[in-house]
Design an enzyme around this catalytic site. Structure first.
Site, PDB file in Angstrom:
ATOM      1  N   GLU A  67      28.434 -24.043  -2.214  1.00 16.19           N
ATOM      2  CA  GLU A  67      27.347 -24.957  -2.600  1.00 16.19           C
ATOM      3  C   GLU A  67      27.223 -25.135  -4.111  1.00 16.19           C
ATOM      4  OE1 GLU A  67      27.133 -22.625  -0.276  1.00 16.19           O
ATOM      5  OE2 GLU A  67      26.311 -23.517   1.546  1.00 16.19           O
ATOM      6  N   GLN A 130      17.927 -17.012   7.883  1.00 18.35           N
ATOM      7  CA  GLN A 130      18.259 -17.958   6.817  1.00 18.35           C
ATOM      8  C   GLN A 130      17.034 -18.653   6.234  1.00 18.35           C
ATOM      9  OE1 GLN A 130      21.653 -20.343   8.129  1.00 18.35           O
ATOM     10  NE2 GLN A 130      22.987 -18.724   7.351  1.00 18.35           N
TER      11      GLN A 130
END
Ligand SMILES: Cc1ncc(C[n+]2csc(CCOP(=O)(O)OP(=O)(O)O)c2C)c(N)n1
Ligand SMILES: [Mg+2]
Lengths: 596, 169
Positions: A67, A130
């Protein structure tokens, strides 16, 4: 699987409200905002958006390998086009991996819209799988961010996000969208020119301030333009206006690292970059001037050296779109809060209308020529070792007639590139200035190449930096992006080694690049082309080969491992205390050692 | 910009009342190393969804100028007023002060409270809770006077500020 284009999206900006799912709204908003490319990585919390993406055409999604790479690629895309970069990542680790890039964009004022998935609303606050407090983590590193709580607020929030990222002082924004909101249906509103409740950036210069600036300029005997990235952010027109202003006044001009390209390096008024590794003439002109005209720069510590000794006898004009920059580091005699392009154009108009003439600048230019005569970028070349400076010079000479874009990593190679590569236009130079992020250049090159498919995009890299985001070579292969990674391989974290020599008695604590991969084999493993040059004699041929290959290239340029980057203002020193070589002394004060 | 004297300033920030706005303002202070001496916040206009944050801070004039400029950059901030610099404002703070004791000390506490126009809002045989309103300096003095008389607990609201005369902020 075939793409099924059944997604019931509204025609762009018809004004009629339509009902869409949250995920569809994201795609529709991107389309309505004119987005053609996004950089991302999927995960549980963004699957509905990825599903909506699957069903539409017209938006190219680039799948990165990390990312951080997505954000740097978006930065490269943004900086080379002037358009906002768009990033799509999942919750938790997806969001935290993006933080370095987001902070980088904040420091360098790069417009980005980052969209993150979040765990469903009812699980927020439960330490769900998450889950992380994405808006909390990114609050200090975004211009603004939002956690969307209501699907009917989503489209307005997204449009607002684009507006805020791209106007005023540009910067990254983040929209965090819980997964349930992505599934829910709601009313989509097209971008309308709604006045934001509190956000109203000031872009028009105050005419009185412009008039005063022109008077000060016409009275100056030793003026200098100190320009920066704000002019690039303002758009290519701003650089044009700046050229006209220099034509009219005949003043010398320098720029920051972020400003390279605002003014053609081939012009005689150009003094080169200023600051810690700036040229002798640029820094001495800053120190001795009687009028400092700062246009779109922010008196960063890399630029000022010791602030107490900074440009001691000058009056200062400071133009910035961000009012908080004025008087932040040094006091301005005249502050102008405005868009750089608008303000510079106004200066040109007023100068012409009032038929202003500069003071005779002959003595000032004579002084500058003496400084120039020191040839502060000179270096001792070698027949056997490739000097890094020589490598950058050859790279420049062999590519200067091409449509070339340069990105860099962070370290000595970055400074050599900044000092030696000559830019004639804005938006051609992408580097991590404010944050100094190793690993920026390779993914940034991916973003630049995507925006400029036919161009020659080169990352001038260091062997240590490039290993931080090396996996994006795989992205370059996947999307046929023929980026060139030109590694000045000195087998050291050279900039760290240089500071260890200067400040820590030459104790090279963990700055040797040990256990380096074979970059040529690595290139082959990725499916790209590996090249290596080890002697000056073979360098040109290999560079030409690199240019000729229409595929991604990793170029292992073995350079002198011990070369250091000069000139240099040692930390804590003043502009006129800069050193040209290691023999110059360059004692660092105790206070200076504390600085970074 | 060194060598300037540190000044105390009261700054009012009118913000859109949206999630995270207080964190944004406070984060700015902690992130940039500015002081917060006191902080009050509440919604003031439900129709316009605005909240008012009042911050008492201290710093050199250059730091105060930066604080104002940085606050103005925050997207949901509508207006920033520095009372100390721009116009005379009225500043008030409220405090609840608990004093425990008996005998002469208890009588003395009551006499002092009367002189300061503090009200006893809770009374037992061995304690008082006083409510006092005024400029922060007045509350400081009252607390100091209570200290030898059996001061047990203090709760202060922080400063609220508003301009004099007919105009809004
Ligand atoms: C992510 C990150 N970590 C650490 C640093 C500190 N740092 C600055 S330059 C540098 C060395 C870079 O080495 P290399 O990429 O080989 O470039 P060179 O200086 O040798 O040209 C380091 C470790 C940084 N800028 N970024
Ligand atoms: Mg290196």
């Amino acid at each position: 699987m075939d793409k099924d284009n059944t997604l019931a999206l509204a025609p762009a900006a018809t004004g009629a409200p339509v009902t869409l799912t949250g995920a569809e709204m994201v795609i529709q908003a991107l389309r309505d905002q004119g987005v053609t490319h996004i950089f991302g990585y999927p995960g549980g919390a963004v699957l509905p958006i990825y599903d909506a993406l699957f069903k539409v055409e017209g938006i190219t999604h680039v799948l990165v390998r990390h990312e951080q790479g997505a954000v740097h690629a978006a930065e490269g895309y943004a900086r080379s086009t002037g358009k906002p970069g768009v990033v799509l990542v999942t919750s938790g680790p997806g969001a935290t991996n993006a933080v370095t890039g987001i902070t980088d964009a904040l420091m360098d004022s790069i417009p980005l819209v980052v969209i993150t998935g979040q765990v469903p609303s009812h699980l927020i606050g439960t330490d769900a799988f998450q889950e992380c407090d994405t808006v909390g983590i990114t609050r200090p590193c975004t211009k603004n961010n939002w956690l969307v709580r209501d699907v009917n607020e989503l489209s307005r929030t997204l449009h607002e996000a684009f507006q805020i990222a791209t106007t005023g002082r540009p910067g990254p924004v983040l929209v965090d969208i819980p997964k349930d909101i992505q599934f829910q249906k709601g009313v989509y509103l097209p971008p309308a020119n709604v006045q934001h409740r509190s956000y109203k950036p000031k872009t028009d210069p105050d005419p009185g301030a412009i008039a005063r600036a022109v008077e000060m300029m016409a009275a100056a005997k030793r003026p200098v333009f100190y320009t920066g990235g704000g002019i690039i952010n303002s758009g290519p027109e701003a650089s044009k206006a700046l050229r006209e202003l220099v034509d009219l006044t005949g003043f010398p001009i320098t720029s920051t690292l972020m400003g390279l390209g605002v003014f053609p390096a081939s012009r005689p008024e150009w003094l080169g970059m200023l600051g810690m590794h700036g040229t002798w003439e640029a820094n001495h002109a800053m120190h001795d001037c009687d009028l400092l005209i700062c246009l779109g720069a922010r008196f960063d510590d890399r630029v000022t050296g010791r602030v107490a000794a900074f440009s001691p006898n000058s009056k200062r004009i400071h133009l910035d779109i961000d009012a908080s920059q004025i008087n932040k580091v040094v006091r301005a005699d005249l502050g102008i809060v405005a868009d750089a392009g608008k303000a510079i154009r106004e200066m040109v108009q007023v100068w012409k209308a009032k038929k202003k003439q500069s003071q005779p600048l002959k003595d000032w230019w004579a002084q500058i020529e003496t400084w120039r005569g020191r040839k502060s970028l000179a270096f001792k070349n070698s027949d056997t070792l490739i000097k890094p400076q020589y490598a950058v010079d050859r790279l420049y000479e062999l590519t200067k007639d091409k449509d070339v874009y340069i990105t860099t990593e962070v370290g000595q190679h970055q400074m050599w590139a900044a000092q030696r590569f000559k830019f004639e236009q804005p938006n051609r130079w992408m580097t991590s200035g404010g944050l100094g992020t190793m690993g920026y250049g390779l993914p940034a090159a991916v973003g630049v190449q995507l925006a400029h498919p036919g161009a020659l995009v080169i990352d001038i890299a260091g062997e240590a930096s490039v290993q931080m985001t090396m996996q994006e070579m795989s992205t370059a292969i996947q999307y046929n992006l023929p980026i060139k990674i030109f590694i000045l391989n000195n087998e050291y974290m050279g900039m760290v080694r240089q500071w260890q020599e200067l400040l820590h008695g030459g104790r090279y604590s963990h700055s040797y690049s040990e256990a380096l991969p074979d970059f040529v084999k690595m290139a082959e493993a990725f499916g790209c082309v590996g090249l290596r040059a080890t002697s000056p004699a073979e360098l040109d041929g290999k560079i030409l080969e690199m240019i000729a290959v229409k595929r991604p290239v990793l170029f292992d340029c073995r350079v002198d491992p011990m070369e250091n980057c000069y000139p240099m203002i040692p930390s804590g020193a003043a502009h006129n205390e800069m050193i040209l070589s290691p023999d110059d002394g360059g004692e660092v004060s105790e206070a200076g050692k504390m600085l970074v | 910009m060194n060598g300037e004297a540190v000044e105390r300033h009261t700054i009012t920030v009118l913000v859109n009342n949206e999630a995270g706005v207080l964190a944004r303002v406070i984060g700015l202070f902690s992130g940039r190393g500015y002081n917060i001496e006191s902080l009050t916040v509440a919604e003031v206009d439900p129709a316009a969804r605005t909240s008012r944050i009042t911050i008492v801070t201290s710093g050199t004039p250059a730091v105060i100028e930066q604080i104002e400029a940085q606050l103005n950059r925050v997207v949901p901030v509508r207006r920033v007023t520095n009372w100390t610099a721009e116009q005379a404002g009225i500043e008030r703070e409220m405090a609840l002060i608990k004093v425990a004791g008996t005998g002469e000390k208890r009588m003395e506490a009551l006499r002092m409270a009367d002189a300061f126009r503090a009200r006893a809002v809770d009374t037992t045989h061995t304690s008082f809770v006083f409510e006092i309103t005024g400029a922060p300096s007045k509350i400081d003095s009252f607390i100091e006077l209570m200290r030898p008389l059996g001061l047990v607990d203090v709760s202060r609201t922080g400063v609220a500020a508003i301009s004099r005369g007919p105009e809004a902020m």
